[in-house]
Design an enzyme around this catalytic site. Sequence first.
Site, PDB file in Angstrom:
ATOM      1  N   HIS A 292      -2.062  38.800  54.759  1.00 40.62           N
ATOM      2  CA  HIS A 292      -1.201  37.757  55.323  1.00 40.62           C
ATOM      3  C   HIS A 292      -1.551  37.605  56.801  1.00 40.62           C
ATOM      4  O   HIS A 292      -1.937  38.577  57.460  1.00 40.62           O
ATOM      5  CB  HIS A 292       0.263  38.145  55.193  1.00 40.62           C
ATOM      6  CG  HIS A 292       0.801  38.096  53.801  1.00 40.62           C
ATOM      7  ND1 HIS A 292       2.134  37.854  53.541  1.00 40.62           N
ATOM      8  CD2 HIS A 292       0.204  38.253  52.597  1.00 40.62           C
ATOM      9  CE1 HIS A 292       2.333  37.867  52.242  1.00 40.62           C
ATOM     10  NE2 HIS A 292       1.175  38.114  51.638  1.00 40.62           N
TER      11      HIS A 292
ATOM     12  N   GLU B 236       0.230  37.396  59.452  1.00 41.63           N
ATOM     13  CA  GLU B 236       0.960  38.269  60.379  1.00 41.63           C
ATOM     14  C   GLU B 236       0.391  39.688  60.402  1.00 41.63           C
ATOM     15  O   GLU B 236       0.228  40.292  61.471  1.00 41.63           O
ATOM     16  CB  GLU B 236       2.445  38.341  59.994  1.00 41.63           C
ATOM     17  CG  GLU B 236       3.153  36.988  59.998  1.00 41.63           C
ATOM     18  CD  GLU B 236       3.175  36.304  58.630  1.00 41.63           C
ATOM     19  OE1 GLU B 236       4.164  35.610  58.354  1.00 41.63           O
ATOM     20  OE2 GLU B 236       2.224  36.452  57.848  1.00 41.63           O
TER      21      GLU B 236
ATOM     22  N   CYS C 162       7.494  36.909  55.339  1.00 43.92           N
ATOM     23  CA  CYS C 162       8.015  37.549  54.125  1.00 43.92           C
ATOM     24  C   CYS C 162       8.503  38.958  54.484  1.00 43.92           C
ATOM     25  O   CYS C 162       8.268  39.432  55.601  1.00 43.92           O
ATOM     26  CB  CYS C 162       6.918  37.611  53.055  1.00 43.92           C
ATOM     27  SG  CYS C 162       5.618  38.821  53.421  1.00 43.92           S
TER      28      CYS C 162
ATOM     29  N   CYS D  64       5.691  41.352  55.870  1.00 39.17           N
ATOM     30  CA  CYS D  64       5.275  41.002  57.227  1.00 39.17           C
ATOM     31  C   CYS D  64       6.391  41.244  58.239  1.00 39.17           C
ATOM     32  O   CYS D  64       6.141  41.692  59.356  1.00 39.17           O
ATOM     33  CB  CYS D  64       4.807  39.555  57.268  1.00 39.17           C
ATOM     34  SG  CYS D  64       3.303  39.280  56.318  1.00 39.17           S
TER      35      CYS D  64
END
Length: 149
Positions: free
Chosen positions: A52, A54, A82, A85
């Site tokens: 992801h 992040e 999410c 993250c």
Amino acid sequence: MTMYKPEIMKFALNNASKIIKDVPVCAVIILGDKIVSVEVNRKEQDNLAISHAEILAIISANKKLKNWRLNDCDMYVTLEPCPMCAWAIINARIANLYFASYDTKYGAFGGAFNINEYSGYKVNVHGGLMEKEGDMLLKKYFDKMRKIK
């Protein structure tokens, strides 16, 4: 506390708009006025569930700053993080989080639930910044994906 910089969110949205195979999310970490890291979602490209934007941005910033603590850093991201993250952002001690679109299904900083309520360390969270632009980017991506399937 640092001030929100709309030009950084515009930069993140522009980077996210260039993503082809993944959900268009970009994360930018800044320290003062300096960009420390810029990453985009790469789950499909890397074939890794944790790629992801992040997470990748935090890893990059940790390496560049030679410190796991990012206390004086701010993160700009085009979509509300999410839970995975969000917990990484808290553990990295990011000072301020600025995001564009809320995620009512998986968002962990107010969209679906607020992970700050479960942590001793509290991230200063500012959501819905340039939300229309973020929402439009996601809508275009998911409309395209529906046509492909």
